[in-house]
Scaffold this active site. Structure first.
Site, PDB file in Angstrom:
ATOM      1  N   TYR A  99       8.246  12.120 -11.343  1.00 20.42           N
ATOM      2  CA  TYR A  99       7.422  11.374 -10.386  1.00 20.42           C
ATOM      3  C   TYR A  99       6.100  10.940 -11.017  1.00 20.42           C
ATOM      4  O   TYR A  99       5.480   9.967 -10.584  1.00 20.42           O
ATOM      5  CB  TYR A  99       7.114  12.242  -9.160  1.00 20.42           C
ATOM      6  CG  TYR A  99       8.306  12.492  -8.258  1.00 20.42           C
ATOM      7  CD1 TYR A  99       9.072  11.437  -7.766  1.00 20.42           C
ATOM      8  CD2 TYR A  99       8.654  13.783  -7.885  1.00 20.42           C
ATOM      9  CE1 TYR A  99      10.162  11.662  -6.943  1.00 20.42           C
ATOM     10  CE2 TYR A  99       9.740  14.024  -7.051  1.00 20.42           C
ATOM     11  CZ  TYR A  99      10.490  12.960  -6.580  1.00 20.42           C
ATOM     12  OH  TYR A  99      11.561  13.189  -5.757  1.00 20.42           O
ATOM     13  N   GLU A 128      -9.893   7.171 -21.737  1.00 24.11           N
ATOM     14  CA  GLU A 128      -8.856   7.745 -22.596  1.00 24.11           C
ATOM     15  C   GLU A 128      -8.432   6.806 -23.720  1.00 24.11           C
ATOM     16  O   GLU A 128      -7.989   7.248 -24.779  1.00 24.11           O
ATOM     17  CB  GLU A 128      -7.616   8.100 -21.749  1.00 24.11           C
ATOM     18  CG  GLU A 128      -7.851   9.174 -20.711  1.00 24.11           C
ATOM     19  CD  GLU A 128      -8.242   8.597 -19.348  1.00 24.11           C
ATOM     20  OE1 GLU A 128      -8.709   7.439 -19.317  1.00 24.11           O
ATOM     21  OE2 GLU A 128      -8.091   9.297 -18.348  1.00 24.11           O
ATOM     22  N   PRO A 153     -10.813 -11.951 -13.070  1.00 22.64           N
ATOM     23  CA  PRO A 153     -10.419 -10.629 -13.572  1.00 22.64           C
ATOM     24  C   PRO A 153     -10.046 -10.639 -15.051  1.00 22.64           C
ATOM     25  O   PRO A 153     -10.384  -9.719 -15.800  1.00 22.64           O
ATOM     26  CB  PRO A 153      -9.218 -10.250 -12.693  1.00 22.64           C
ATOM     27  CG  PRO A 153      -9.431 -11.010 -11.423  1.00 22.64           C
ATOM     28  CD  PRO A 153     -10.040 -12.310 -11.861  1.00 22.64           C
ATOM     29  N   GLN A 197     -11.172 -12.834 -17.294  1.00 18.07           N
ATOM     30  CA  GLN A 197     -12.407 -13.043 -18.060  1.00 18.07           C
ATOM     31  C   GLN A 197     -13.143 -11.719 -18.264  1.00 18.07           C
ATOM     32  O   GLN A 197     -13.620 -11.423 -19.361  1.00 18.07           O
ATOM     33  CB  GLN A 197     -13.314 -14.034 -17.327  1.00 18.07           C
ATOM     34  CG  GLN A 197     -12.775 -15.457 -17.268  1.00 18.07           C
ATOM     35  CD  GLN A 197     -13.699 -16.362 -16.474  1.00 18.07           C
ATOM     36  OE1 GLN A 197     -14.912 -16.375 -16.680  1.00 18.07           O
ATOM     37  NE2 GLN A 197     -13.136 -17.118 -15.550  1.00 18.07           N
ATOM     38  N   ALA A 203       9.947 -12.723 -13.254  1.00 16.96           N
ATOM     39  CA  ALA A 203      11.329 -13.091 -13.571  1.00 16.96           C
ATOM     40  C   ALA A 203      12.300 -12.275 -12.715  1.00 16.96           C
ATOM     41  O   ALA A 203      11.966 -11.187 -12.243  1.00 16.96           O
ATOM     42  CB  ALA A 203      11.613 -12.855 -15.056  1.00 16.96           C
ATOM     43  N   CYS A 235      24.717  15.474 -17.719  1.00 12.06           N
ATOM     44  CA  CYS A 235      23.881  16.646 -17.938  1.00 12.06           C
ATOM     45  C   CYS A 235      23.995  17.607 -16.761  1.00 12.06           C
ATOM     46  O   CYS A 235      25.014  18.263 -16.597  1.00 12.06           O
ATOM     47  CB  CYS A 235      22.443  16.222 -18.229  1.00 12.06           C
ATOM     48  SG  CYS A 235      21.472  17.518 -19.052  1.00 12.06           S
ATOM     49  N   GLU A 243      20.048  28.856 -14.155  1.00 14.02           N
ATOM     50  CA  GLU A 243      18.836  28.107 -13.837  1.00 14.02           C
ATOM     51  C   GLU A 243      18.506  28.240 -12.354  1.00 14.02           C
ATOM     52  O   GLU A 243      17.342  28.261 -11.955  1.00 14.02           O
ATOM     53  CB  GLU A 243      19.008  26.627 -14.215  1.00 14.02           C
ATOM     54  CG  GLU A 243      17.787  25.774 -13.942  1.00 14.02           C
ATOM     55  CD  GLU A 243      17.968  24.319 -14.349  1.00 14.02           C
ATOM     56  OE1 GLU A 243      16.949  23.612 -14.454  1.00 14.02           O
ATOM     57  OE2 GLU A 243      19.121  23.884 -14.563  1.00 14.02           O
ATOM     58  N   HIS A 250      23.318  12.704 -22.715  1.00 14.21           N
ATOM     59  CA  HIS A 250      22.765  11.568 -21.966  1.00 14.21           C
ATOM     60  C   HIS A 250      23.259  10.249 -22.580  1.00 14.21           C
ATOM     61  O   HIS A 250      22.573   9.654 -23.424  1.00 14.21           O
ATOM     62  CB  HIS A 250      21.242  11.601 -22.003  1.00 14.21           C
ATOM     63  CG  HIS A 250      20.624  12.675 -21.178  1.00 14.21           C
ATOM     64  ND1 HIS A 250      20.099  12.449 -19.926  1.00 14.21           N
ATOM     65  CD2 HIS A 250      20.464  13.995 -21.417  1.00 14.21           C
ATOM     66  CE1 HIS A 250      19.622  13.585 -19.436  1.00 14.21           C
ATOM     67  NE2 HIS A 250      19.843  14.542 -20.320  1.00 14.21           N
ATOM     68  N   GLU A 294      23.279   7.359 -21.372  1.00 13.82           N
ATOM     69  CA  GLU A 294      22.448   6.215 -20.979  1.00 13.82           C
ATOM     70  C   GLU A 294      21.412   5.864 -22.033  1.00 13.82           C
ATOM     71  O   GLU A 294      20.992   4.704 -22.152  1.00 13.82           O
ATOM     72  CB  GLU A 294      21.766   6.478 -19.635  1.00 13.82           C
ATOM     73  CG  GLU A 294      20.663   7.525 -19.620  1.00 13.82           C
ATOM     74  CD  GLU A 294      21.154   8.945 -19.393  1.00 13.82           C
ATOM     75  OE1 GLU A 294      20.343   9.809 -19.000  1.00 13.82           O
ATOM     76  OE2 GLU A 294      22.353   9.210 -19.626  1.00 13.82           O
TER      77      GLU A 294
END
Length: 544
Positions: A56, A152, A193, A195, A244, A384, A408, A510, A512
């Site tokens: 998140y 930062e 903004p 500029q 797009a 997984c 777990e 994984h 993906e």
């Protein structure tokens, strides 16, 4: 090419403008012209890596072949360029400071007072140039996280200023991505903004060479000239980045705007050859003109934030285009799946993917989803934790091991069908301590996965701590949950399948992470294809 050229991408006005997509699109165009290009991301947070961040907070954590837990933008880089990234492609403030402090403790600074300038900025410059000095790339694009003016980001901006001065104007340039907001009350686009953002960048000693302007409406020529004049850039270097329908349109939009030509001109590189985007545009053609559609449920516990499963969603786009089908992904929160809601939430779907995750929350809902898919012959893909939930579900409902679960969830369970490896049991630190990166897997004959991959030895990326417990393997296989992929060195189970099911596959890794536009992942292709078949059969059954 003698010297590696550097392109820095900074952002202003607002976050989430799409620096990663602009960087990846520019890289794609330069790659399509024959240049060797890579992209790196500098993240200003103090975490050493995003591995311990809640999804998140930061979206998914992307894992590279060498086991680096990195920013999700590296996924975009790989999907666009079809080349692997590594630890060197993602740098965080935490890692920078950790390295400098370790050097100080070893006495490498010879008693000097360690300061942000020069010690931190020197470390940043070294990290920026690691890929460039490897000799593997003509151009290195560096995306700097955050927005100009953030406390930062200041050390990174200062490092870029120094590096640009050291390298020279023809070897480095800065692209500044800003927002041109549309005020509906006034009925016009506002440049102020941007500029101010450019002014803030100049206060740090950096002049933007190219402006990329995110906008919902077309930029007029007058507005472009105004931006060029007030922001001190050439008119052709004011690039419109209009919203797009898909991120995969952006390379073509940047090509129309001439972004790659402006970059090559400033870096004094040849732009004689037009980019070869033939295969890219074939993918876009298939993606935008599907012959049919399917609806697949994504069962997860971080579904409120789409970036939590970014690579999975993109893998469905790649596999959908390959199958010439539109994949409608329906996000279903596993925490709200129970006996009373399961049929309503899942019965209308053409396939179910149970997603990765950590912790106990939502696991029972995932197990219910697996059970429904198994019993109703609905195409199922577990990734997984999703694979582990399939093992638990089968153990409980077929083997009748009612207490079966993962350690777990319950470290004192009497039936730990999912457990820890011995080398994981005494680990207390959470960061970078899981099974990470590429591991080999051998596939068995007469399996869905072998049919999909077309080869018996594969390499896939992992990110997990808990494993299939081999003590239960014989029982599970005898009961019908077949092991079809195993790591050859460790003997750890990587893949399970149900043979008496149209398509029921769970993988510990994984997949993906390795799906790209040029090479959609074979398991996603096969899963989408199975979902199409299921949809057709369902419609035929209704007609008859």
């Amino acid at each position: 090419m003698a010297n590696t050229k550097y392109v820095f991408v900074t952002g202003g006005v607002s976050s989430s403008l799409g620096k990663g997509i602009i960087a990846a699109s520019l890289a794609k165009l330069l790659q399509a012209r024959g240049y060797r290009v890579t992209i790196q991301k500098l993240d200003p947070y103090i975490n050493v890596d995003p591995g311990t961040l809640n999804p998140y907070e930061h979206g998914e954590c992307y894992v590279t072949d060498d086991g680096a837990e990195t920013d999700l933008d590296l996924g975009h880089y790989e999907r666009f360029l079809n080349i692997p990234t590594s630890q060197a492609n993602n740098v965080t403030t935490g890692r920078i400071y950790q390295s400098v402090i370790e050097k100080e403790r070893r006495g490498e600074f010879l008693g000097k007072t360690v300061q942000v300038v020069p010690h931190i900025t020197n470390e940043i410059k070294e990290r920026i140039q690691i890929l460039g000095k490897s000799g593997n790339y003509d151009i290195v694009i560096t995306e700097i996280g955050g927005t100009v003016g953030d406390i930062e980001s200041l050390p990174y901006i200062e490092a870029v200023r120094q590096l640009k001065w050291e390298l020279g104007d023809t070897n480095a340039l800065v692209i500044h991505l800003t927002l041109i907001p549309y005020l509906s009350a006034a009925g016009e686009l506002k440049t102020k903004p941007t500029q101010h953002s450019v002014k803030t960048l100049m206060e740090s000693g950096i002049k933007a060479d190219i402006l990329v302007c995110r906008t919902e409406h077309e930029l007029s020529e007058d507005l472009r000239r105004k931006l060029a004049l007030f922001c001190n850039v050439k008119p052709e270097a004011v690039i419109q980045s209009i919203d797009a329908s898909t991120i995969y349109d952006v390379p073509n939009l940047m090509l129309e705007e001439g972004l790659d030509k402006v970059v090559l001109k400033q870096l004094v590189l040849q732009d004689d050859d037009e980019p070869d985007l033939e295969n890219w545009n074939k993918f876009l053609q298939r993606h935008k003109n599907p012959k049919c559609q399917v609806t697949i449920g994504l069962i997860g516990k971080y579904v409120e934030l789409q970036d939590s499963y970014k690579s999975i969603l993109e893998a469905f786009i790649h596999a959908g285009a390959e199958n010439e089908v539109k994949v409608n992904v329906v996000s279903i929160h596993s925490e709200y799946i129970d006996e009373n809601t399961i049929k309503k939430k899942i019965a209308h779907l053409d396939g179910v993917l149970v997603a990765p995750g950590f912790g106990e929350r939502g696991t029972e809902g995932k197990i219910k989803a697996v059970q429904y898919a198994r019993e109703n012959k609905l195409p199922f893909f577990g990734i997984c934790l999703g694979m582990q939930m399939a093992v638990i579900e089968y153990s409980r409902n077929v083997l009748k091991l009612k207490d079966a679960t993962s350690v777990e969830v319950d470290e004192n369970t009497s039936e730990p069908v999912i457990s820890l490896m011995e080398e994981q049991k005494n680990i207390t630190d959470m960061g970078g301590t899981m099974r990470l990166g590429s591991w080999d897997c051998e596939l068995v004959e007469n399996s869905k996965v072998l049919e999909a991959y077309g080869t018996s030895l594969i390499t896939e990326r992992h990110r997990h701590r808990y494993e299939y417990n081999n003590d239960y393997r014989e029982q599970l296989e005898e009961a019908g949950l077949r092991t079809t992929g195993v790591n050859p060195k460790t003997g750890l189970v990587e893949i399970v399948e149900l043979l008496e099911h149209p398509w029921f596959v769970g993988v510990q890794y994984h997949p993906e992470y390795k799906s790209t536009v040029a090479n959609p992942h074979p398991l996603f292709i096969a899963f989408v294809k199975a979902s199409v078949e299921y949809s057709k059969n369902k419609k035929s059954a209704k007609v008859s």
